[in-house]
Design an enzyme around this catalytic site. Structure first.
Site, short mmCIF file in Angstrom:
data_model
loop_
_atom_site.label_atom_id
_atom_site.label_comp_id
_atom_site.label_asym_id
_atom_site.label_seq_id
_atom_site.Cartn_x
_atom_site.Cartn_y
_atom_site.Cartn_z
N LYS A 34 0.84 -1.20 0.00
CA LYS A 34 0.00 0.00 0.00
C LYS A 34 0.89 1.26 0.00
O LYS A 34 2.11 1.14 0.16
CB LYS A 34 -0.92 -0.03 1.22
CG LYS A 34 -0.16 -0.05 2.52
CD LYS A 34 -1.05 -0.53 3.66
CE LYS A 34 -0.36 -0.28 4.97
NZ LYS A 34 -0.62 -1.31 5.97
N TYR A 259 16.90 29.47 7.34
CA TYR A 259 15.66 30.10 7.81
C TYR A 259 15.58 30.09 9.32
O TYR A 259 15.83 29.08 9.97
CB TYR A 259 14.44 29.35 7.26
CG TYR A 259 14.21 29.54 5.78
CD1 TYR A 259 13.93 30.79 5.25
CD2 TYR A 259 14.27 28.44 4.93
CE1 TYR A 259 13.71 30.95 3.89
CE2 TYR A 259 14.04 28.59 3.57
CZ TYR A 259 13.77 29.84 3.06
OH TYR A 259 13.54 29.99 1.72
C1 LIG Z 1 0.23 -2.15 6.51
C2 LIG Z 1 -0.32 -3.41 7.07
C3 LIG Z 1 0.49 -4.54 7.26
C4 LIG Z 1 1.99 -4.49 7.13
O1 LIG Z 1 2.54 -3.92 8.30
P1 LIG Z 1 4.14 -3.76 8.54
O2 LIG Z 1 4.24 -3.21 9.90
O3 LIG Z 1 4.60 -2.79 7.50
O4 LIG Z 1 4.73 -5.09 8.35
C5 LIG Z 1 -0.13 -5.71 7.65
N1 LIG Z 1 -1.46 -5.76 7.87
C6 LIG Z 1 -2.27 -4.68 7.73
C7 LIG Z 1 -3.72 -4.80 8.01
C8 LIG Z 1 -1.72 -3.48 7.34
O5 LIG Z 1 -2.51 -2.40 7.22
#
Ligand SMILES: *Cc1c(COP(=O)(O)O)cnc(C)c1O
Length: 371
Positions: A34, A259
């Protein structure tokens, strides 16, 4: 001289997948891709993992699943947020995406639309809230939810059951153990697939079990735990952000840099100007002292991060215009930079600019090195 550049290492992705596979001990591996493959580029990551026979992908939305299908990936795709509209349900059916149900409104939607879908065409997972209290149905709602899904002809039999851990990244396993217990009491004699583990639980919680696992951060070489380092788990950085010095100057004692004049030179000192900034995804909140490599040597940023420049304390380092700079990656763990900037590797990865990500993809494609 080089401008900011993102390098994605397909071999590192495949190596980290091998580490995940070893820990998974035969369980199905859904690679979490994702947020544009945790900022590495969805299709860049998918191509690298597909060439290592990944079992499936976990995405947040059906649109991300569609992007995988359009690129020709025919592995299983688990849509973690499930479908929110009838269009998304249609997409799940036509493109064979498996949808998670984490709220009763999603069952209403499926029931409402089921007659328009072919029989046994929709693959569904129920998400049970075992303690994270974000998304997921309370355990006592699961039997009723399952019965409703079973009554829909469109829903394929053998609904899956999954959950997500809130504190698997912590050294103390007790809350994760509680979540595992709650999952077991709901999932006893479950006749479909089960899935519990993110990266931290996959590496840290041998007793969690489940038929499939969903590693994300570990595939990219980030440390899944709040202590230690990724390298301790044999994980390699898949993302390296580099640039070069475009100026080297002397700042007189007592003068402030950048800045807001956040950093005042305690003595007359050499300062390097590196061509990277928050516009590229470098964290603007990085304080003085955040590590950065110049010519492979450890240095620290001084002064506020600008949109496309950062300033670096070069005391003790002989550096010239054009010298290479690494913000994080191969030689400087992203977790160290994240910690200094008060965030986590996940966020740094996701914030890399889309432009750098695209250039990284084009580079890989030009080298033909995805396979
Ligand atoms: C993003 C996600 C994962 C992966 O998690 P990591 O900590 O990156 O291994 C697994 N399960 C769900 C439901 C997620 O949203």
């Amino acid at each position: 001289m080089r401008r900011a550049r993102l390098t994605i290492d397909p071999a590192a992705l495949r190596h980290n997948l091998a580490v995940a596979r070893e820990a998974a001990r035969g369980r199905t591996v859904f690679a979490a891709v994702k947020a544009d493959g945790y900022g590495h580029g969805l299709l860049t990551v998918a191509a690298a993992l597909a060439s290592a026979d990944i079992d499936g992908f976990a995405v947040a939305t059906p649109g991300e699943g569609l992007a995988l299908r359009e690129a020709g990936h025919d592995q299983r795709v688990l849509v973690l947020q499930g479908a929110l509209t009838t269009d998304e349900l249609d997409l799940a059916v036509t493109r064979s995406l498996e949808v998670v149900v984490h709220d009763l409104a999603q069952i209403d939607l499926i029931e409402h639309h089921a007659a328009a879908l072919p029989d046994v065409s929709l693959r569904v997972w129920l998400k049970v809230d075992t303690g994270m209290h974000r998304a997921g149905l309370a355990p006592d709602r699961i039997p009723g939810a399952r019965a409703r899904l079973r009554a829909c002809a469109a829903v394929a039999p053998r609904v899956g059951l999954m959950t997500h851990f809130a504190r698997a990244d912590e050294p103390d396993p007790s809350f994760t153990d509680t979540q595992i217990e709650r999952f077991r009491s709901v999932g006893a004699n479950w006749d479909g697939e089960t899935s519990l583990c993110n990266s931290a639980a996959l590496l840290g919680s041998e007793s969690a079990g489940g038929d499939s696992v969903r590693p994300g951060i570990m595939l990219y070489g980030g440390n899944p735990f709040i202590v230690g380092e990724a390298a301790q788990h044999d994980l390699r950085p898949a993302m390296t952000l580099t640039t070069s010095l475009i100026a080297v100057r002397e700042v007189p004692a007592g003068e402030a840099i950048g800045y807001g004049g956040r950093f005042v030179a305690p003595e007359t000192m050499p300062v390097g100007v590196a061509a990277v900034g928050y516009g590229d995804g470098y964290p603007r909140h990085a304080p003085d002292g955040t590590p950065i490599l110049v010519k492979g040597r450890r240095a620290q940023i001084v002064g506020r991060v600008s949109m496309d420049l950062v300033t670096v304390d070069l005391r003790g380092i002989e550096a010239r215009v054009g010298d290479p700079v690494e913000c994080w990656g191969e030689a400087l763990p992203i977790d160290e930079v994240a910690r200094a900037a008060g965030t986590i590797s996940y966020e740094l990865m996701c914030q890399v600019s889309g432009q750098l990500r695209n250039e990284a993809r084009i580079l890989i494609e030009a080298n033909g090195s995805t396979g």
